[in-house]
Design a protein around this motif. Structure first.
Motif, PDB file in Angstrom:
ATOM      1  N   GLY A 140       0.781  -1.222   0.000  1.00 56.76           N
ATOM      2  CA  GLY A 140       0.000   0.000   0.000  1.00 56.76           C
ATOM      3  C   GLY A 140       0.815   1.274   0.000  1.00 56.76           C
ATOM      4  O   GLY A 140       0.233   2.372   0.043  1.00 56.76           O
ATOM      5  N   SER A 141       2.151   1.189  -0.007  1.00 50.46           N
ATOM      6  CA  SER A 141       2.966   2.408  -0.056  1.00 50.46           C
ATOM      7  C   SER A 141       2.751   3.121  -1.391  1.00 50.46           C
ATOM      8  O   SER A 141       2.350   2.518  -2.386  1.00 50.46           O
ATOM      9  CB  SER A 141       4.443   2.070   0.127  1.00 50.46           C
ATOM     10  OG  SER A 141       4.915   1.269  -0.938  1.00 50.46           O
ATOM     11  N   LEU A 142       3.018   4.410  -1.398  1.00 50.11           N
ATOM     12  CA  LEU A 142       2.684   5.227  -2.564  1.00 50.11           C
ATOM     13  C   LEU A 142       3.381   4.740  -3.829  1.00 50.11           C
ATOM     14  O   LEU A 142       2.738   4.561  -4.876  1.00 50.11           O
ATOM     15  CB  LEU A 142       3.056   6.688  -2.285  1.00 50.11           C
ATOM     16  CG  LEU A 142       2.779   7.671  -3.427  1.00 50.11           C
ATOM     17  CD1 LEU A 142       1.307   7.692  -3.785  1.00 50.11           C
ATOM     18  CD2 LEU A 142       3.260   9.079  -3.051  1.00 50.11           C
ATOM     19  N   LEU A 143       4.674   4.504  -3.765  1.00 45.36           N
ATOM     20  CA  LEU A 143       5.408   4.131  -4.966  1.00 45.36           C
ATOM     21  C   LEU A 143       5.021   2.737  -5.457  1.00 45.36           C
ATOM     22  O   LEU A 143       4.895   2.503  -6.666  1.00 45.36           O
ATOM     23  CB  LEU A 143       6.914   4.198  -4.706  1.00 45.36           C
ATOM     24  CG  LEU A 143       7.801   4.232  -5.952  1.00 45.36           C
ATOM     25  CD1 LEU A 143       7.417   5.375  -6.872  1.00 45.36           C
ATOM     26  CD2 LEU A 143       9.265   4.361  -5.564  1.00 45.36           C
ATOM     27  N   ASN A 144       4.808   1.805  -4.530  1.00 40.85           N
ATOM     28  CA  ASN A 144       4.366   0.474  -4.929  1.00 40.85           C
ATOM     29  C   ASN A 144       2.959   0.516  -5.517  1.00 40.85           C
ATOM     30  O   ASN A 144       2.640  -0.274  -6.427  1.00 40.85           O
ATOM     31  CB  ASN A 144       4.408  -0.485  -3.740  1.00 40.85           C
ATOM     32  CG  ASN A 144       5.796  -1.025  -3.492  1.00 40.85           C
ATOM     33  OD1 ASN A 144       6.615  -1.130  -4.403  1.00 40.85           O
ATOM     34  ND2 ASN A 144       6.082  -1.370  -2.250  1.00 40.85           N
ATOM     35  N   SER A 145       2.129   1.402  -5.029  1.00 40.81           N
ATOM     36  CA  SER A 145       0.791   1.551  -5.610  1.00 40.81           C
ATOM     37  C   SER A 145       0.872   2.087  -7.035  1.00 40.81           C
ATOM     38  O   SER A 145       0.101   1.672  -7.912  1.00 40.81           O
ATOM     39  CB  SER A 145      -0.056   2.493  -4.743  1.00 40.81           C
ATOM     40  OG  SER A 145      -0.219   1.967  -3.436  1.00 40.81           O
ATOM     41  N   ILE A 146       1.824   2.988  -7.277  1.00 42.05           N
ATOM     42  CA  ILE A 146       1.971   3.559  -8.616  1.00 42.05           C
ATOM     43  C   ILE A 146       2.503   2.516  -9.598  1.00 42.05           C
ATOM     44  O   ILE A 146       1.977   2.369 -10.712  1.00 42.05           O
ATOM     45  CB  ILE A 146       2.886   4.793  -8.565  1.00 42.05           C
ATOM     46  CG1 ILE A 146       2.219   5.915  -7.758  1.00 42.05           C
ATOM     47  CG2 ILE A 146       3.208   5.286  -9.975  1.00 42.05           C
ATOM     48  CD1 ILE A 146       3.097   7.134  -7.558  1.00 42.05           C
ATOM     49  N   VAL A 147       3.539   1.775  -9.195  1.00 40.16           N
ATOM     50  CA  VAL A 147       4.121   0.800 -10.126  1.00 40.16           C
ATOM     51  C   VAL A 147       3.164  -0.357 -10.374  1.00 40.16           C
ATOM     52  O   VAL A 147       3.242  -1.035 -11.419  1.00 40.16           O
ATOM     53  CB  VAL A 147       5.475   0.279  -9.598  1.00 40.16           C
ATOM     54  CG1 VAL A 147       6.477   1.412  -9.463  1.00 40.16           C
ATOM     55  CG2 VAL A 147       5.304  -0.456  -8.263  1.00 40.16           C
ATOM     56  N   SER A 148       2.255  -0.619  -9.438  1.00 36.34           N
ATOM     57  CA  SER A 148       1.287  -1.699  -9.644  1.00 36.34           C
ATOM     58  C   SER A 148       0.329  -1.378 -10.782  1.00 36.34           C
ATOM     59  O   SER A 148      -0.233  -2.289 -11.397  1.00 36.34           O
ATOM     60  CB  SER A 148       0.512  -1.954  -8.350  1.00 36.34           C
ATOM     61  OG  SER A 148      -0.276  -0.828  -7.999  1.00 36.34           O
ATOM     62  N   GLY A 151       1.596  -2.963 -13.850  1.00 35.96           N
ATOM     63  CA  GLY A 151       1.796  -4.398 -13.782  1.00 35.96           C
ATOM     64  C   GLY A 151       3.109  -4.832 -13.167  1.00 35.96           C
ATOM     65  O   GLY A 151       3.521  -5.986 -13.341  1.00 35.96           O
ATOM     66  N   ILE A 152       3.763  -3.949 -12.429  1.00 37.47           N
ATOM     67  CA  ILE A 152       5.046  -4.269 -11.792  1.00 37.47           C
ATOM     68  C   ILE A 152       4.778  -4.683 -10.354  1.00 37.47           C
ATOM     69  O   ILE A 152       3.971  -4.069  -9.643  1.00 37.47           O
ATOM     70  CB  ILE A 152       6.000  -3.059 -11.833  1.00 37.47           C
ATOM     71  CG1 ILE A 152       6.231  -2.623 -13.278  1.00 37.47           C
ATOM     72  CG2 ILE A 152       7.328  -3.397 -11.169  1.00 37.47           C
ATOM     73  CD1 ILE A 152       7.087  -1.372 -13.407  1.00 37.47           C
ATOM     74  N   GLU A 153       5.436  -5.737  -9.921  1.00 38.08           N
ATOM     75  CA  GLU A 153       5.250  -6.232  -8.564  1.00 38.08           C
ATOM     76  C   GLU A 153       5.830  -5.243  -7.544  1.00 38.08           C
ATOM     77  O   GLU A 153       6.771  -4.512  -7.849  1.00 38.08           O
ATOM     78  CB  GLU A 153       5.933  -7.592  -8.400  1.00 38.08           C
ATOM     79  CG  GLU A 153       5.328  -8.690  -9.267  1.00 38.08           C
ATOM     80  CD  GLU A 153       6.004 -10.016  -9.021  1.00 38.08           C
ATOM     81  OE1 GLU A 153       6.975 -10.047  -8.227  1.00 38.08           O
ATOM     82  OE2 GLU A 153       5.570 -11.006  -9.626  1.00 38.08           O
TER      83      GLU A 153
END
Length: 303
Positions: A140-148, A151-153
């Motif tokens: 749920g972190s901001l950068l991980n939400s953006i890369v998701s 389609g990036i894990e």
């Protein structure tokens, strides 16, 4: 009568043309001696000592020999890489933005200037904490939400050397872009507009005016920004400390020279060894700045 004579003597001394320059320079000289020269001399002496609570002993160059270790080598590599990358990013990008914001056709210039300068007013502690949350390893972190979205894990950004350095560079870019932008804009204000008008009459394009007029005339400002950026890069510590929530990043991927000094001098209470680290940092920064000034700055003769 004697008091009046003394008053007149001090009056003549302070207001004479010969002593006036020394009086104006005296505050700087006193502050330089008290806050720079004396601490440097004390640090040099301490670097040849073993300083323990209630005991100080002279051990010669042993502290400098102990600097040859993998941890200090990693700290030097991290600091140099961080400095180089910040120079690559924080000099050309603010220069181009300053040219755009200095254009008469640019709308909302004041809003953009204020928005870009606002991060410089933010505390490094607050900024580091926010960026630690942005680059968090949770889904749920901001950068991980953006890369998701692409389609990036989710990534563990602060556990590898490459992504950890990327986080430091993004933090430096966010924080210092507006400051360097103001430096370049102040330099652009001093360029006579008649030069651009003459170049336009001669058929020069905007790119040619940038390369032949703007960049050469911004050389003093560029040298200044280059110099302070080298110092800031080598002296970086708080950003790394806050980004990893301490001075112990995974495999020392965020360890800097100042961080190593902090670890040895304060965390492990080895003040003599920490003083040796500080002297090496001072000499290293001085050599780098002298080299760049030799080739690009003050020691280069003008034609």
């Amino acid at each position: 009568m004697r008091e009046q004579a003394q008053t007149r003597w001090w009056y003549r001394l302070l207001y004479s043309q010969r002593s006036a320059p020394y009086v104006f320079v005296l505050p700087f000289i006193l502050s330089f001696l008290l806050f720079f020269l004396y601490p440097v001399i004390s640090t040099v002496i301490m670097s040849f000592q073993e300083v323990l609570p209630g005991m100080t002993s002279f051990i010669g160059p042993e502290n400098y020999r102990d600097l040859i270790n993998p941890a200090f080598g990693r700290a030097i590599m991290n600091s140099v890489l961080y400095t180089v990358l910040t120079l690559v990013v924080l000099i050309p990008l603010p220069l181009l933005l300053a040219v755009l914001l200095n254009s008469k056709r640019m709308p909302g210039k004041g809003v953009f200037r204020s928005a870009l300068f606002m991060p410089a007013l933010t505390s490094v502690v607050v900024a580091g904490t926010i960026f630690r949350l942005i680059f968090g390893e949770l889904d749920g972190s901001l950068l991980n939400s953006i890369v998701s979205w692409f389609g990036i894990e989710p990534q563990k950004w602060l556990t590898s050397a490459g992504t950890g350095m990327f986080a430091l560079i993004v933090l430096a870019l966010w924080r210092w872009l507006g400051v360097n932008l103001l430096y370049f804009m102040s330099g652009l204000q001093n360029i006579p507009p008649e030069l651009y008008e003459a170049a336009q009459i001669d058929g020069a394009s905007r790119l040619q005016s940038l390369l032949r007029i703007t960049i050469p005339l911004l050389r003093p400002v560029t040298i200044y920004v280059f110099t302070i950026s080298i110092y800031a890069g080598l002296a970086m510590f708080t950003e790394s400390f806050m980004l990893w929530n301490g001075n112990n990043s995974p495999n020392d991927i965020g360890l800097t020279i100042v961080g190593y000094l902090y670890r040895q001098g304060l965390e492990q209470n080895s003040m003599g060894f920490g003083a040796a680290v500080g002297i090496v940092l001072l000499v290293f920064a001085l050599i780098l700045n002298l080299i760049q000034l030799r080739f690009f700055g003050l020691f280069r003769k003008e034609d």
